[in-house]
Design an enzyme around this catalytic site. Structure first.
Site, PDB file in Angstrom:
ATOM      1  N   TYR A  52      30.690  46.670  38.788  1.00 30.80           N
ATOM      2  CA  TYR A  52      29.430  45.941  38.748  1.00 30.80           C
ATOM      3  C   TYR A  52      28.223  46.873  38.886  1.00 30.80           C
ATOM      4  CZ  TYR A  52      31.399  41.219  39.125  1.00 30.80           C
ATOM      5  OH  TYR A  52      32.036  40.034  38.885  1.00 30.80           O
ATOM      6  N   LYS A  70      45.256  48.389  41.294  1.00 32.72           N
ATOM      7  CA  LYS A  70      45.965  48.678  40.043  1.00 32.72           C
ATOM      8  C   LYS A  70      46.310  50.168  40.111  1.00 32.72           C
ATOM      9  CE  LYS A  70      47.415  47.596  35.860  1.00 32.72           C
ATOM     10  NZ  LYS A  70      48.562  46.694  35.617  1.00 32.72           N
ATOM     11  N   ASP A 100      47.812  42.480  38.624  1.00 34.21           N
ATOM     12  CA  ASP A 100      48.411  41.572  37.628  1.00 34.21           C
ATOM     13  C   ASP A 100      49.504  40.712  38.255  1.00 34.21           C
ATOM     14  OD1 ASP A 100      49.854  43.914  37.922  1.00 34.21           O
ATOM     15  OD2 ASP A 100      50.236  44.228  35.785  1.00 34.21           O
ATOM     16  N   ASP A 126      36.503  39.021  42.068  1.00 36.56           N
ATOM     17  CA  ASP A 126      35.790  37.992  41.306  1.00 36.56           C
ATOM     18  C   ASP A 126      36.798  37.135  40.550  1.00 36.56           C
ATOM     19  OD1 ASP A 126      33.578  36.675  40.071  1.00 36.56           O
ATOM     20  OD2 ASP A 126      33.968  37.858  38.268  1.00 36.56           O
ATOM     21  N   ASP A 183      38.246  32.958  41.453  1.00 32.35           N
ATOM     22  CA  ASP A 183      38.184  31.793  40.553  1.00 32.35           C
ATOM     23  C   ASP A 183      39.594  31.246  40.327  1.00 32.35           C
ATOM     24  OD1 ASP A 183      35.402  32.132  40.157  1.00 32.35           O
ATOM     25  OD2 ASP A 183      35.577  31.526  38.061  1.00 32.35           O
TER      26      ASP A 183
HETATM   27  C1  IPM Z   1      30.406  35.270  41.590  1.00 28.03           C
HETATM   28  C2  IPM Z   1      29.756  35.219  40.226  1.00 28.03           C
HETATM   29  C3  IPM Z   1      28.908  36.471  40.051  1.00 28.03           C
HETATM   30  C4  IPM Z   1      29.844  37.659  40.145  1.00 28.03           C
HETATM   31  C5  IPM Z   1      28.087  36.514  38.740  1.00 28.03           C
HETATM   32  C6  IPM Z   1      27.204  35.294  38.582  1.00 28.03           C
HETATM   33  C7  IPM Z   1      27.275  37.770  38.642  1.00 28.03           C
HETATM   34  O1  IPM Z   1      30.709  35.083  39.227  1.00 28.03           O
HETATM   35  O2  IPM Z   1      29.673  35.308  42.600  1.00 28.03           O
HETATM   36  O3  IPM Z   1      31.629  35.273  41.664  1.00 28.03           O
HETATM   37  O4  IPM Z   1      30.472  38.025  39.150  1.00 28.03           O
HETATM   38  O5  IPM Z   1      29.920  38.226  41.236  1.00 28.03           O
HETATM   39 MN    MN Z   2      32.754  34.838  39.970  1.00 26.63          MN
END
Ligand code: IPM
Ligand code: MN
Length: 364
Positions: free
Chosen positions: A141, A186, A218, A242, A246
């Site tokens: 990032y 990884k 993975d 990240d 999710d």
């Molecule tokens: C999160 C989001 C952010 C990230 C984006 C919006 C930059 O997806 O907080 O997980 O990737 O960190």
């Molecule tokens: Mn995210």
């Protein structure tokens, strides 16, 4: 207790879910005799429109003068073609970096009343209680990057110090929980991962009470779905964290319930839902405010050290779900979904039935 919180509603559903969480905080303040001063600042696309800057100076100053930050979400199609410095996401990345919020805590717990509608087998998800500790201010990032018509690159780099502090933090978190740490990397391919793994090995000597395992990202992605209750604390670099967080939301049935805390070494922190700005449902009054409300609970616990008040919010949310009240993203087929405001009112009624709103919502 008297404290100042800066609310950064941001874009999409951000203003709606932050308004809900602020109401919940005020209901807590009224019940437990605290005063929370809420300042409102601009970030993301909203700040680009107003200040031509996704993180204006005014916002940084407000946050610096505050005890904690509560953020909604940033981003939306309107700004998708902007140059990278003028993208909403840049505001979020810059605020994380500015305040050195290197430790992102993302707890994931099964919600009993949602188990039946989970896409995963009930017996696999019913005991899930894990914490993802995501490194937040390094890695891909923030590395050097460049793009031309013919090629582009991003850089994944970590210093020893950056890895040491997040790994220490994760060990400390594991100590407060079930004392199991999974370090995700990884290392079969990446040098940053090999350094990461080496540092975890060095550090574990100082935490002999914590059981440590290394796991490739993975195969972790697979096991998070097949056997998620095997995890306690997961520590990993920025991008892996990240993606895995999710993915882990499938376990709870909705990304709309996952809160997060982004901390530096002291009590200061930024609290935000894991989900994004969901522009397709913005302004409709149907967003799920649970993740932001639970982020506010984390704010009370970690920054203000108000454990009882934090638990009061978490239990109110759990009771609201248990009573069968859901927003549209979670409502089982054939049942009535509540609006953002109606669901928030159910939670507030569980916390403090006597609460009288001073119409904070109109702030946004
Ligand atoms: C999160 C989001 C952010 C990230 C984006 C919006 C930059 O997806 O907080 O997980 O990737 O960190
Ligand atoms: Mn995210």
């Amino acid at each position: 207790m008297e404290k100042k919180i800066t609310a950064l509603p941001g874009d999409g559903i951000g203003p709606e879910v932050v308004a809900s969480a602020v109401e919940v905080l005020q209901a807590i303040a009224q019940k437990y005799n605290h005063t929370f001063h809420i300042a409102v600042g601009a970030i993301g696309g909203a700040a680009i429109d107003q200040f031509n800057d996704p993180l204006p100076k005014e916002t940084i100053t407000l946050c610096e003068e505050s005890d904690a930050i509560l953020l909604g979400a940033v981003g939306g199609p309107k700004w998708d073609n902007n140059p990278s410095e003028l993208r909403p996401e840049k505001g979020l990345l810059r605020i994380r970096k500015h305040f050195d919020l290197f430790s992102n805590l993302r707890p994931v717990q099964a919600i009993p009343s949602m188990l039946a509608s989970s896409p995963l087998k009930e017996e696999n998800v019913k005991d899930v209680d894990l914490l993802i500790v995501r490194e937040l201010t390094g890695g891909l990032y923030f590395g050097d990057r460049q793009r031309s018509e013919t090629d582009a690159f991003d850089t994944l780099s970590y210093t020893r110090n950056e890895i040491e502090r997040i790994v220490d933090n994760a060990f400390q978190m594991a100590r407060l929980r079930r004392k199991k740490l999974t370090s995700v990397d990884k290392a079969n391919v990446l040098d940053t991962s090999r350094l990461w793994r080496q540092i975890v090995e060095e550090k574990k000597v100082h935490y002999p009470d914590v059981e440590v395992e290394h796991s490739l990202v993975d195969s972790t992605a697979m096991k998070l779905i097949t056997n998620p209750s095997a995890y306690d604390v997961i520590v990993t670099e920025n991008m892996f964290g990240d993606i895995l967080s999710d993915e882990a939301s499938v376990i709870t049935g909705s990304l709309g319930v996952l809160p997060s805390a982004s901390m530096r070494g002291d009590n200061f922190g930024l609290y935000e839902p894991v989900h994004g700005s969901a522009p397709e449902i913005a302004g409709l009054g149907i967003a799920n405010p649970a993740a932001t409300i639970l982020s506010a609970a984390m704010l009370l616990r970690y920054t203000f050290e108000l454990g009882e008040e934090a638990t009061a919010i978490e239990e109110a949310v759990a009771r609201t779900f248990a009573a069968g009240h859901f927003t549209g993203d979670m409502a089982p087929k054939g049942t009535q979904a509540l609006s953002t405001n109606d669901w928030t009112e159910k939670v507030i009624a569980e916390i403090n039935p006597a609460y009288v709103s001073d119409a904070m919502t109109s702030l946004f």
